[in-house]
Design a protein around this motif. Structure first.
Motif, short mmCIF file in Angstrom:
data_model
loop_
_atom_site.label_atom_id
_atom_site.label_comp_id
_atom_site.label_asym_id
_atom_site.label_seq_id
_atom_site.Cartn_x
_atom_site.Cartn_y
_atom_site.Cartn_z
N ILE A 171 -12.85 -0.32 0.34
CA ILE A 171 -11.45 -0.76 0.28
C ILE A 171 -10.73 0.05 -0.78
O ILE A 171 -11.27 0.31 -1.86
CB ILE A 171 -11.35 -2.26 -0.05
N ILE A 172 -9.50 0.43 -0.47
CA ILE A 172 -8.61 1.08 -1.44
C ILE A 172 -7.46 0.13 -1.70
O ILE A 172 -6.77 -0.28 -0.78
CB ILE A 172 -8.08 2.42 -0.90
N CYS A 173 -7.26 -0.24 -2.96
CA CYS A 173 -6.16 -1.15 -3.33
C CYS A 173 -5.62 -0.74 -4.69
O CYS A 173 -6.27 0.01 -5.44
CB CYS A 173 -6.63 -2.60 -3.33
N TRP A 174 -4.44 -1.23 -5.02
CA TRP A 174 -3.81 -0.82 -6.27
C TRP A 174 -4.57 -1.35 -7.48
O TRP A 174 -4.91 -0.61 -8.39
CB TRP A 174 -2.36 -1.30 -6.31
N LYS A 175 -4.84 -2.65 -7.50
CA LYS A 175 -5.64 -3.27 -8.56
C LYS A 175 -6.55 -4.30 -7.91
O LYS A 175 -6.30 -4.75 -6.81
CB LYS A 175 -4.74 -3.93 -9.62
N ILE A 176 -7.58 -4.70 -8.65
CA ILE A 176 -8.55 -5.64 -8.09
C ILE A 176 -7.90 -6.99 -7.81
O ILE A 176 -8.33 -7.72 -6.91
CB ILE A 176 -9.76 -5.79 -9.04
N ASP A 177 -6.84 -7.35 -8.56
CA ASP A 177 -6.20 -8.65 -8.32
C ASP A 177 -5.36 -8.65 -7.04
O ASP A 177 -4.87 -9.69 -6.63
CB ASP A 177 -5.35 -9.08 -9.52
#
Length: 358
Positions: A171-177
């Motif tokens: 997964i690619i996301c901006w931040k873990i939250d």
């Protein structure tokens, strides 16, 4: 295995996978008994760049086939190279086609929690650039406009189900939250990562891998959850203080409007007169709730469409809504909030004496 001349020709009948894809899952064992994972042959002997990330431990070996090579090492090499040139070089490997893909997940809530978070468009732009820089193949982009403080986000659930089916490796996301702000989803993501179902989570500032210390991710997920809890407590405390100051901390009833300029509640000049007339009519003890509902409907006060029922507007108010309207203390200057009665600073529509008669 059919022999054409002195070189073998391999065929797979009644198989749902193509021959080149199936070959990526086989192990070739030489006559001396040494195991050669097929990816090692491609990597070491041919130097194919598309398979440089494949680890022998990660290859899902479905079938093992033993080839009995000719005594000559030269002949054995020719057999192997014939197989490679004939079936593999012109096709992408199943592993590189499937297990190198990533899902991009961008989320922004309308709640207060996300005021400082990048917009959806900004997240997509940054994450696409990150994937291009690091050579990450994006299989699909998931966009969700919903809070992560409670489980049950449909887009997030669909993404995890596809990862569990093996359709992507990370997964690619901006931040873990962005993935979770609640302990249920946080635990699920952590568990999938530990089991290598999710093999990588890439954010703009760090990489999460199955072999990482689980304490780090647990702390970050815990901080995201605690932030929501503290934010909720602080918000509730602020709303109670607003009520104590005489300002109703919610949407006012029919007959009033929220003034965005002064951030106060103002009287709706048109509808307030209709509401007052409805109170006066019902106070005469000659009308039923149905009569008041029809009275309001004829003067433009009716049900409004909602997100769930877009075609539900334009009808008369039911008896329960009319009863709630006629018993709402807000109209004479008081309101109830969180179980407490407060004196409001808004302008009353009716007098307390008229309210008592109703």
């Amino acid at each position: 295995v059919k022999r054409r001349g002195w070189l073998p020709e391999i065929h797979f009948n009644n198989s749902s996978v193509e021959t080149p894809i199936a070959f990526a899952n086989f192990v070739i064992v030489a006559r001396v008994g040494f195991v050669f994972p097929f990816s090692i042959l491609l990597t070491k002997l041919l130097g194919i760049p598309s398979v440089f990330t494949i680890s022998p431990c990660e290859i899902p070996f479905l079938v093992r086939i033993r080839f009995r090579f000719l005594p000559s090492f030269f002949a054995s090499s020719l057999i192997i190279n014939s197989i490679v040139l004939r079936y593999v070089l012109h096709y992408p490997l199943w592993y590189s086609r499937t297990m190198s893909k990533y899902f991009l997940y961008a989320r922004k809530s309308t709640d207060v929690e996300d005021k400082q978070v990048l917009s959806i468009e900004a997240q997509l732009t940054e994450l696409r650039a990150l994937a291009k820089r690091d050579g990450l193949d994006i299989a699909e982009e998931y966009i969700e406009k919903r809070s992560a403080k409670v489980p049950g986000r449909p887009v997030f659930e669909d993404m995890l189900k596809r990862i569990e089916r093996g359709e992507a490796r990370g997964i690619i996301c901006w931040k873990i939250d962005r993935l979770s702000r609640n302990p249920v989803d946080s635990g699920r993501v952590s568990w999938l990562l530990q089991r290598s179902v999710i093999q990588q989570i890439q954010t703009h500032d760090r990489t999460y891998l199955p072999q990482d210390n689980v304490l780090i991710m647990s702390v970050e997920f815990g901080m995201a959850n605690e932030y929501i809890r503290q934010l909720s407590a602080n918000t509730a405390r602020g709303l109670r203080q607003k009520a104590r100051n005489g300002h109703y901390p919610s949407v006012p009833p029919i007959g009033y409007l929220n003034d965005p300029r002064t951030k106060t509640i103002a009287v709706d000049r048109k509808k307030s007169k209709i509401i007052r007339a409805a109170f006066e009519l019902y106070a005469q003890n000659g009308s039923r709730l149905e009569d008041i509902s029809r009275f309001l409907f004829e003067r433009g006060i009716q049900t409004r469409p909602t997100k769930r029922w877009e075609n539900g507007g334009g009808h008369t108010l039911n008896k329960s809504k009319v009863s709630a309207l006629l018993s709402n203390s807000f109209y004479y200057g008081h309101f109830r909030y969180a179980g407490e009665m407060y004196e409001g600073k808004h302008t009353p529509i009716i007098a307390k004496e008229l309210f008592d008669k109703v």
